[in-house]
Design a protein around this motif. Structure first.
Motif, PDB file in Angstrom:
ATOM      1  N   ILE A 113      62.445  53.790  15.175  1.00 31.91           N
ATOM      2  CA  ILE A 113      63.519  52.799  15.075  1.00 31.91           C
ATOM      3  C   ILE A 113      62.916  51.618  14.319  1.00 31.91           C
ATOM      4  O   ILE A 113      61.929  51.032  14.761  1.00 31.91           O
ATOM      5  CB  ILE A 113      63.991  52.342  16.474  1.00 31.91           C
ATOM      6  CG1 ILE A 113      64.488  53.538  17.281  1.00 31.91           C
ATOM      7  CG2 ILE A 113      65.062  51.268  16.354  1.00 31.91           C
ATOM      8  CD1 ILE A 113      65.841  54.047  16.852  1.00 31.91           C
ATOM      9  N   VAL A 166      69.374  57.059   9.485  1.00 34.84           N
ATOM     10  CA  VAL A 166      70.707  56.758  10.006  1.00 34.84           C
ATOM     11  C   VAL A 166      70.758  55.300  10.445  1.00 34.84           C
ATOM     12  O   VAL A 166      70.148  54.924  11.443  1.00 34.84           O
ATOM     13  CB  VAL A 166      71.055  57.677  11.208  1.00 34.84           C
ATOM     14  CG1 VAL A 166      72.429  57.325  11.775  1.00 34.84           C
ATOM     15  CG2 VAL A 166      71.012  59.144  10.808  1.00 34.84           C
ATOM     16  N   PRO A 167      71.477  54.448   9.681  1.00 35.88           N
ATOM     17  CA  PRO A 167      71.628  53.052  10.122  1.00 35.88           C
ATOM     18  C   PRO A 167      72.449  53.004  11.410  1.00 35.88           C
ATOM     19  O   PRO A 167      73.495  53.657  11.505  1.00 35.88           O
ATOM     20  CB  PRO A 167      72.397  52.404   8.965  1.00 35.88           C
ATOM     21  CG  PRO A 167      72.348  53.384   7.838  1.00 35.88           C
ATOM     22  CD  PRO A 167      72.185  54.734   8.445  1.00 35.88           C
ATOM     23  N   LEU A 168      71.961  52.272  12.424  1.00 36.37           N
ATOM     24  CA  LEU A 168      72.679  52.183  13.701  1.00 36.37           C
ATOM     25  C   LEU A 168      73.411  50.847  13.798  1.00 36.37           C
ATOM     26  O   LEU A 168      74.577  50.785  14.114  1.00 36.37           O
ATOM     27  CB  LEU A 168      71.703  52.337  14.867  1.00 36.37           C
ATOM     28  CG  LEU A 168      71.017  53.704  14.969  1.00 36.37           C
ATOM     29  CD1 LEU A 168      69.994  53.706  16.098  1.00 36.37           C
ATOM     30  CD2 LEU A 168      72.034  54.823  15.177  1.00 36.37           C
ATOM     31  N   PHE A 208      67.919  64.428  17.576  1.00 37.84           N
ATOM     32  CA  PHE A 208      68.204  63.236  16.769  1.00 37.84           C
ATOM     33  C   PHE A 208      69.678  63.230  16.359  1.00 37.84           C
ATOM     34  O   PHE A 208      70.372  62.227  16.495  1.00 37.84           O
ATOM     35  CB  PHE A 208      67.300  63.240  15.539  1.00 37.84           C
ATOM     36  CG  PHE A 208      67.499  62.066  14.619  1.00 37.84           C
ATOM     37  CD1 PHE A 208      66.882  60.850  14.878  1.00 37.84           C
ATOM     38  CD2 PHE A 208      68.291  62.183  13.483  1.00 37.84           C
ATOM     39  CE1 PHE A 208      67.054  59.769  14.021  1.00 37.84           C
ATOM     40  CE2 PHE A 208      68.473  61.105  12.626  1.00 37.84           C
ATOM     41  CZ  PHE A 208      67.849  59.895  12.898  1.00 37.84           C
ATOM     42  N   ALA A 233      67.621  54.214  12.534  1.00 35.17           N
ATOM     43  CA  ALA A 233      66.867  55.328  13.120  1.00 35.17           C
ATOM     44  C   ALA A 233      66.392  56.235  11.993  1.00 35.17           C
ATOM     45  O   ALA A 233      67.162  56.577  11.095  1.00 35.17           O
ATOM     46  CB  ALA A 233      67.739  56.108  14.092  1.00 35.17           C
ATOM     47  N   ILE A 234      65.114  56.582  12.027  1.00 36.84           N
ATOM     48  CA  ILE A 234      64.560  57.490  11.021  1.00 36.84           C
ATOM     49  C   ILE A 234      63.941  58.684  11.729  1.00 36.84           C
ATOM     50  O   ILE A 234      63.082  58.515  12.610  1.00 36.84           O
ATOM     51  CB  ILE A 234      63.474  56.802  10.162  1.00 36.84           C
ATOM     52  CG1 ILE A 234      64.064  55.602   9.425  1.00 36.84           C
ATOM     53  CG2 ILE A 234      62.868  57.793   9.169  1.00 36.84           C
ATOM     54  CD1 ILE A 234      63.055  54.870   8.554  1.00 36.84           C
ATOM     55  N   TYR A 235      64.387  59.877  11.376  1.00 31.50           N
ATOM     56  CA  TYR A 235      63.752  61.091  11.891  1.00 31.50           C
ATOM     57  C   TYR A 235      62.874  61.673  10.791  1.00 31.50           C
ATOM     58  O   TYR A 235      63.323  61.849   9.659  1.00 31.50           O
ATOM     59  CB  TYR A 235      64.802  62.123  12.322  1.00 31.50           C
ATOM     60  CG  TYR A 235      64.171  63.375  12.876  1.00 31.50           C
ATOM     61  CD1 TYR A 235      63.646  63.386  14.171  1.00 31.50           C
ATOM     62  CD2 TYR A 235      64.068  64.532  12.108  1.00 31.50           C
ATOM     63  CE1 TYR A 235      63.038  64.522  14.683  1.00 31.50           C
ATOM     64  CE2 TYR A 235      63.453  65.669  12.620  1.00 31.50           C
ATOM     65  CZ  TYR A 235      62.946  65.658  13.908  1.00 31.50           C
ATOM     66  OH  TYR A 235      62.342  66.772  14.415  1.00 31.50           O
ATOM     67  N   PRO A 275      74.405  49.953  19.338  1.00 34.08           N
ATOM     68  CA  PRO A 275      73.986  51.357  19.213  1.00 34.08           C
ATOM     69  C   PRO A 275      72.471  51.574  19.256  1.00 34.08           C
ATOM     70  O   PRO A 275      72.012  52.517  19.904  1.00 34.08           O
ATOM     71  CB  PRO A 275      74.562  51.780  17.860  1.00 34.08           C
ATOM     72  CG  PRO A 275      75.716  50.872  17.633  1.00 34.08           C
ATOM     73  CD  PRO A 275      75.358  49.567  18.281  1.00 34.08           C
ATOM     74  N   THR A 328      60.744  60.230  15.874  1.00 36.96           N
ATOM     75  CA  THR A 328      61.815  59.300  15.549  1.00 36.96           C
ATOM     76  C   THR A 328      61.241  57.892  15.515  1.00 36.96           C
ATOM     77  O   THR A 328      60.447  57.532  16.378  1.00 36.96           O
ATOM     78  CB  THR A 328      62.914  59.367  16.627  1.00 36.96           C
ATOM     79  OG1 THR A 328      63.386  60.704  16.717  1.00 36.96           O
ATOM     80  CG2 THR A 328      64.071  58.450  16.276  1.00 36.96           C
ATOM     81  N   THR A 343      76.651  56.306  17.834  1.00 37.03           N
ATOM     82  CA  THR A 343      77.459  55.675  16.789  1.00 37.03           C
ATOM     83  C   THR A 343      78.954  55.941  16.994  1.00 37.03           C
ATOM     84  O   THR A 343      79.776  55.328  16.330  1.00 37.03           O
ATOM     85  CB  THR A 343      77.049  56.143  15.376  1.00 37.03           C
ATOM     86  OG1 THR A 343      77.057  57.570  15.342  1.00 37.03           O
ATOM     87  CG2 THR A 343      75.671  55.631  14.995  1.00 37.03           C
ATOM     88  N   LEU A 366      69.372  47.701  13.213  1.00 36.80           N
ATOM     89  CA  LEU A 366      68.232  48.619  13.222  1.00 36.80           C
ATOM     90  C   LEU A 366      68.641  49.972  12.652  1.00 36.80           C
ATOM     91  O   LEU A 366      69.820  50.326  12.632  1.00 36.80           O
ATOM     92  CB  LEU A 366      67.697  48.787  14.649  1.00 36.80           C
ATOM     93  CG  LEU A 366      67.221  47.495  15.328  1.00 36.80           C
ATOM     94  CD1 LEU A 366      66.873  47.766  16.783  1.00 36.80           C
ATOM     95  CD2 LEU A 366      66.022  46.920  14.598  1.00 36.80           C
TER      96      LEU A 366
END
Lengths: 277, 88, 334
Positions: free
Chosen positions: B32, B14-16, A246, B21-23, A224, B30, A254, B19
């Motif tokens: 990563i 948001v865990p992907l 986002f 993702a952080i906004y 992902p 964003t 996901t 890694l």
């Protein structure tokens, strides 16, 4: 005309590009409420260049500086580039992905990759096999629903793929040859009637594919985070959409599997993609 | 040097996979990131802290094997350049 | 001319009720061409209109909001870079309007970050910004030397990670221009607007907008600039305000520019104002957009380009500058 959810108005200093658009887009609907989302203008670089060695400049609501003019023979290409440019620079309702997209049974397959990856040709060949063509250039993700909306403009076929598609779809309508463009020889293919009729119908994203042409057959699952990064690079408006972008993208990567495929020829690629979907 | 994280309410994390993702709402950017960045942000919370204090908290909450202040300082400076933490 | 539709819609939002599809199409194109679609979208929000137009304007509001966030973040990053050396960040133009929550900032398009730095702190400020990740946009020796010698700002810097430009001004007009605003007074009069950021005083902010309109370039963006002035005056007006504004403009040598800006903004967006014969070509230029968003009156456009340059460059220097630009294939019209 309207393409997917976006309405366009195209004006030109010359009659010919408009006549070509009217013919090729004759089965497309008009912009909703008569108010187009975007305006494209094809105009002469200098007043006398309407007549002497006509040079077509691409203008409109949104433009990039220093765009080189095209000869009038490539007026149709200029109009198509102008419409793409409006979408790339100013689409703000949907997350725009530089991807081709086909759909069957309500499930959409997105194909994205660098120029030359064959995403247009693959999508057109899959249309010839009964898939609905949702677009050969842009796919639109609705941040509210997560659904994919199509943008089935004319399919832009380059060089050898023109003959490939003429053989695959002998009954299809093609635009005038656009020769010696900056990207080689181009010819536009009108999507089939079923694809045009269903162009306003969104679909659930079922698979994301990163095709790559010219290599030994190979398949690799893409995690992902890598898909996320690749799709931000394939999007022209991810940053501009802010948090909505986002949300749309994290939800997409996901919930939808992604696969990179290397393929030596189109028949192999189609088998690979159809096996995934 | 002491550091303060961006307000938690301004972050979407948001865990992907490995890694995350952080906004960051305040910047519209964003990021990563990989471990231990989400952990550092959690350790800081809404407080202003020095490197040693952050390290203690990471060791307590995440069973840190090799607490290295220099490495942590590097991460914090990267986060400061990205705007996710501010030097205080 | 659809620029007239735009001005009418901004002045009297209810007037859009009478627009048909063609009117909306022309209005939207003109608003985009003038980079005022976000402002328009806020002005006419909630009024009855075709669904397609409402969607376009919804998108424009969302887009302006994202632009506001990005602009404020750039201001904050400049503040973080300059705070350790004690240089205040005085915001100019659009970023100042949104940071201060002014009406002029609602839906406004914001391009680069413009800040004013005291001239004697310029070199330190430049060094701090370079250390914080900003870089020169174009390392062209001619442009660089030209900027440093004659302009009111440093050559533009761009941030290598965020890809956003910053214009660092030390005054509000090029040094070649006839009026010489009192830069020290601009800095001294700046007011804090929260979060460690500053903007020009209520008088100077209007004077800057007027100076920018007539002296900086070809009057492009004039409708937006005059809308800014209209909103600022509307928000700041109080007993004695206009007198203080004109007095302050006199100090900066910009009273004629401010008076003209007041007349034009009143005429376009307010209750109307008597125009002088010299105002007329300005109005024709300002209202030159047609229903396709095209600027008509190309000849007058060129006139304004030269005019903009003459205001800020002695003639011999102008010839040298244009020659250097033309040699590089630069085209002033288009």
């Amino acid at each position: 005309m309207r393409i997917g959810p976006a309405g366009f108005r195209v004006g030109s200093d010359w009659r010919r590009p408009i006549a070509e658009l009217e013919n090729l887009y004759r089965d497309y609907p008009k912009p909703e409420d008569g108010v187009p989302d975007f305006t494209v203008r094809l105009f002469a670089a200098r007043p006398w260049r309407r007549f002497v060695r006509p040079a077509v400049m691409i203008g409109g609501d949104f433009t990039i500086p220093d765009a080189a003019p095209l000869p009038l023979d490539l007026g149709l290409l200029a109009a198509e580039m102008g419409m793409n440019l409006q979408m790339a620079l100013a689409q703000r309702r949907y997350l725009l992905l530089h991807a081709s997209c086909v759909e069957r049974n309500g499930r959409a397959v997105l194909m994205t990759g660098e120029s030359g990856a064959g995403k247009s040709t693959l999508a057109a060949l899959m249309m010839a096999r009964g898939w609905r063509l949702m677009g050969d250039e842009f796919a639109l993700v609705d941040p509210e629903t997560g659904l994919i909306h199509g943008f089935p403009r004319l399919v832009s076929l380059k060089n050898e793929s023109v003959a490939v598609m003429q053989a695959a779809l002998p009954q299809a309508r093609f635009g005038p040859p656009q020769l010696k463009t900056p990207k080689g020889d181009i010819r536009h293919l009108v999507p089939d009637a079923a694809s045009i009729a269903a162009m306003a119908v969104p679909a659930v994203a079922a698979h994301i594919v990163f095709p790559r042409f010219g290599l030994e057959r190979a398949i690799r699952e893409v995690p992902p985070a890598e898909t996320f990064v690749r799709l931000t690079q394939a999007s022209t408006n991810y940053v501009a959409l802010g948090e909505r972008g986002f949300d749309a993208l994290t939800r997409l990567v996901t919930s939808v599997p992604a696969t990179a495929i290397d393929y030596p020829d189109a028949a192999t690629a189609i088998r690979q993609v159809e096996a995934l979907a | 040097m002491r550091y303060r994280a961006a307000a938690l309410a301004s972050l979407r994390i948001v865990p992907l996979d490995v890694l995350t993702a952080i906004y960051h709402r305040a910047s519209g950017q964003t990021h990563i990131v990989e471990a231990p960045v989400p952990e550092i942000l959690a350790a800081l919370g809404e407080e202003t802290m020095g490197v040693e204090a952050i390290l203690d908290r990471l060791a307590r909450d995440y069973a840190l094997v090799d607490p290295d202040p220099a490495a942590l300082t590097d991460r914090l400076e990267e986060l400061a350049a990205a705007g996710l933490v501010a030097r205080a | 001319m659809s620029a007239r539709l735009l001005v009418a819609a901004l002045r009297d939002p209810a007037s859009v009720a009478e627009f048909n599809a063609a009117g909306w199409t022309a209005l939207i194109s003109a608003a985009r061409a003038e980079q005022m679609i976000g402002t328009l979208a806020h002005r006419v929000a909630g009024l009855p209109m075709p669904a397609a137009a409402a969607r376009i304007l919804d998108d424009a509001r969302a887009s302006a909001e994202q632009g506001r966030i990005a602009a404020l973040w750039e201001a904050e990053m400049a503040r973080r870079a300059l705070a350790p050396i004690g240089v205040p960040v005085i915001l100019l133009k659009g970023t100042a309007f949104v940071a201060a929550g002014l009406e002029a900032g609602r839906g406004r398009h914001i391009g680069d970050l413009d800040i004013l730095v005291p001239r004697d702190r310029l070199e330190e400020g430049e060094a701090a910004l370079l250390a914080a990740g900003w870089e020169w946009v174009k390392p062209d020796p001619y442009d660089d030397a030209y900027y440093r010698r004659w302009m009111h700002e440093l050559p533009p810097l761009i941030h290598r990670e965020r890809d956003r430009m910053i214009d660092v001004h030390h005054t509000i007009l090029p040094l070649t221009a006839a009026p010489t605003p009192d830069a020290a007074a601009l800095v001294a009069g700046a007011v804090e607007i929260g979060c460690g950021l500053f903007m020009l005083s209520r008088e100077d902010v209007v004077i800057h907008a007027a100076a920018h309109l007539f002296a900086d370039g070809d009057l492009a963006g004039g409708l937006r600039n005059l809308w800014d002035i209209h909103c600022l005056i509307g928000e700041f007006d109080a007993p004695g305000y206009v007198e203080r504004l004109r007095e302050r403009a006199q100090l900066h040598g910009l009273l004629p520019a401010v008076d003209r800006a007041l007349r034009l903004s009143q005429w376009l967006y307010g209750a109307g104002a008597p125009l002088t014969p010299i105002d007329r070509p300005f109005v024709r230029r300002l209202l030159g957009r047609d229903g396709w968003g095209r600027q008509r009156r190309k000849v007058s456009e060129f006139g304004f380009y030269l005019r903009g340059h003459l205001l800020r460059m002695p003639p011999a220097m102008l010839a040298r500058h244009l020659w250097t630009k033309w040699r590089k294939g630069y085209r002033p019209v288009g």
